[in-house]
Design an enzyme around this catalytic site. Structure first.
Site, PDB file in Angstrom:
ATOM      1  N   GLU A 181      95.049 -41.852  19.408  1.00  0.00           N
ATOM      2  CA  GLU A 181      94.872 -42.686  18.213  1.00  0.00           C
ATOM      3  C   GLU A 181      95.268 -44.139  18.460  1.00  0.00           C
ATOM      4  O   GLU A 181      94.739 -45.041  17.816  1.00  0.00           O
ATOM      5  CB  GLU A 181      95.609 -42.076  17.029  1.00  0.00           C
ATOM      6  N   CYS A 197      89.205 -27.573  13.445  1.00  0.00           N
ATOM      7  CA  CYS A 197      90.604 -27.983  13.584  1.00  0.00           C
ATOM      8  C   CYS A 197      91.333 -26.831  14.243  1.00  0.00           C
ATOM      9  O   CYS A 197      91.462 -25.750  13.658  1.00  0.00           O
ATOM     10  CB  CYS A 197      91.187 -28.264  12.196  1.00  0.00           C
ATOM     11  N   HIS A 230      91.220 -33.687  19.576  1.00  0.00           N
ATOM     12  CA  HIS A 230      91.431 -35.052  20.088  1.00  0.00           C
ATOM     13  C   HIS A 230      91.308 -35.104  21.616  1.00  0.00           C
ATOM     14  O   HIS A 230      91.043 -36.168  22.178  1.00  0.00           O
ATOM     15  CB  HIS A 230      92.826 -35.555  19.731  1.00  0.00           C
ATOM     16  N   ASP A 235      88.094 -30.685   9.254  1.00  0.00           N
ATOM     17  CA  ASP A 235      89.207 -30.975  10.171  1.00  0.00           C
ATOM     18  C   ASP A 235      90.287 -31.716   9.390  1.00  0.00           C
ATOM     19  O   ASP A 235      90.030 -32.271   8.328  1.00  0.00           O
ATOM     20  CB  ASP A 235      88.737 -31.842  11.355  1.00  0.00           C
ATOM     21  N   SER A 236      91.489 -31.749   9.954  1.00  0.00           N
ATOM     22  CA  SER A 236      92.586 -32.493   9.324  1.00  0.00           C
ATOM     23  C   SER A 236      92.315 -34.001   9.351  1.00  0.00           C
ATOM     24  O   SER A 236      92.871 -34.739   8.554  1.00  0.00           O
ATOM     25  CB  SER A 236      93.900 -32.206  10.038  1.00  0.00           C
ATOM     26  N   CYS A 243      92.689 -28.825  21.311  1.00  0.00           N
ATOM     27  CA  CYS A 243      92.859 -29.787  20.211  1.00  0.00           C
ATOM     28  C   CYS A 243      91.646 -30.700  20.256  1.00  0.00           C
ATOM     29  O   CYS A 243      91.259 -31.159  21.341  1.00  0.00           O
ATOM     30  CB  CYS A 243      94.144 -30.593  20.404  1.00  0.00           C
TER      31      CYS A 243
END
Lengths: 261, 261
Positions: A152, A75, A187, A12-13, A185
């Protein structure tokens, strides 16, 4: 008969792909894992295809050198924009998250109308729309660029995030009533409780982590024992550990720095 | 006497540094410019010192190869974390934005109490606090990680951004009354009108762009004529042009892609 445990590389990034690793550890617990987070160059969401393909291929080559026998591209942006290029660059079997995500949506939807929320890069590729169209599903896509920074910041249950979710989703749902929303996504699973409050009850949320792990389980002969996990990060090991523990439901140690430049 | 125009290299992680270039074009209009935006690897705000130093030095070397005679580091995070390393890596004169920002604050403050708002990386370096302490100013620092994505979403005058600003600033100003706030990130000048509404009237906003340009003007012999500007971006040229035009008050053309990996 060999008792060697399969070694699976997960890319993943950043740390978002740990939501996929989480599911893999539960559903394919007889494998070992190497996780690669390209934290020095994240986020991928707003970058161009050429840049993302180059970064992702570099990461896959690194996982290959570390002995990975199979690659999971955890990702969404890299899958949506560069999966073909990644597959062409390696001889290992590669599985992305877009097709499993589309499968999960297809299992759940009854109206055949599905909304996909994702980063700007994933949306503009229309990878989900195409994957869902082959399953006879009418899909719309909506970029939600603030969701990643809000997660985040740790504001997964915050009034501001709820307001942002209302703005994005009211816009996407105007004059249209899908019965499934795909979290496109890695996240976004952390926003599930909040999105559940914001959305009408009849809309189901699906994410590709669970579905991707199921697809891997079908292909991998799993052994007994506890999975071993090693981590590689392109930025600071300490930052990876700290950010990652929000996403993975186990302690993160064994992180090694790798320089890709 | 030569009539050669000075060539100034301006570096930022992305397009935010264009707010500094804007001021330079007005105050030092007799120079030519090369702007380097490391858009393939932005943002720097949450990355580690080692990674930021490596990226910034690579960019400065590139500007040097292109003939720059002087470097402006128009990236607060790179200045705060890696200015010494950058200066050690080049023989060219280097100017950052932190010292000029501190000078600007020192000129305006009467109470000698200053709040600096910036990215996580800049805040945790305490570069502003140190720079202001040498000017006998008591400074506090507050990280505002959502401001950059909010500006990039185009929500510079949005109710959500106002709410986020209230949250960050109420926290930073609790039990304390500075008379100056330093915008310690090159994205933040786009939030000036909104911050002006959120903050008490007696607090002045200063940003380092104007002050940095003034410092450059004092050192550079400027010639007549229109400044020529060339741009380098590490990610897509088209994306740079589109994002950049929000920050620079002139048309952006002459952008060239450069691969740093």
């Amino acid at each position: 008969m060999s008792t060697k445990r399969p070694l699976i590389g997960v890319f993943d990034s950043g740390v978002g792909g740990l939501t996929v690793l989480n599911e893999l550890l539960q559903q394919v617990s007889g494998a070992d894992y190497i996780y690669f987070g390209d934290t020095a160059r994240l986020p991928y969401g707003s970058k161009s295809i050429a840049t993302i393909a180059k970064y992702a291929i570099g990461a896959v080559k690194c996982l290959e050198q570390q002995g990975a026998e199979r690659i999971v591209i955890a990702c969404n942006t890299a899958c949506a924009l560069a999966l073909d290029q990644i597959m062409a660059a390696t001889n290992l079997p590669v599985i992305g998250v877009v097709e499993p995500g589309a499968d999960a949506a297809a299992r759940v939807t009854q109206s055949k109308q599905v909304l996909v929320i994702a980063t700007e890069g994933t949306v503009s590729s229309h990878a989900y729309r195409r994957a869902l169209a082959t399953r006879d599903i009418d899909a719309r896509e909506k970029a939600c660029p603030l969701f990643v920074p809000l997660v985040e910041e740790g504001w997964t249950d915050h009034a501001v995030t709820e307001q942002v979710a209302h703005i994005y989703l009211d816009e996407a749902l105007r004059g249209w009533s899908p019965d499934v929303i795909v979290l496109g996504c890695t996240h976004y699973p952390l926003l599930k409780p909040l999105l559940g409050r914001v959305l009408p009850k009849e809309i189901a949320l699906v994410d590709s982590a669970e579905s991707t792990a199921r697809a891997v389980a079908a292909e991998v002969r799993s052994n007994t024992g506890e999975p071993r996990v090693r981590f590689f990060a392109t930025d600071s090991v300490e930052k990876f550990r700290r950010a990652g523990e929000k996403f993975l439901s186990r302690k993160i140690d064994n992180v090694q720095h790798v320089d890709m430049d």
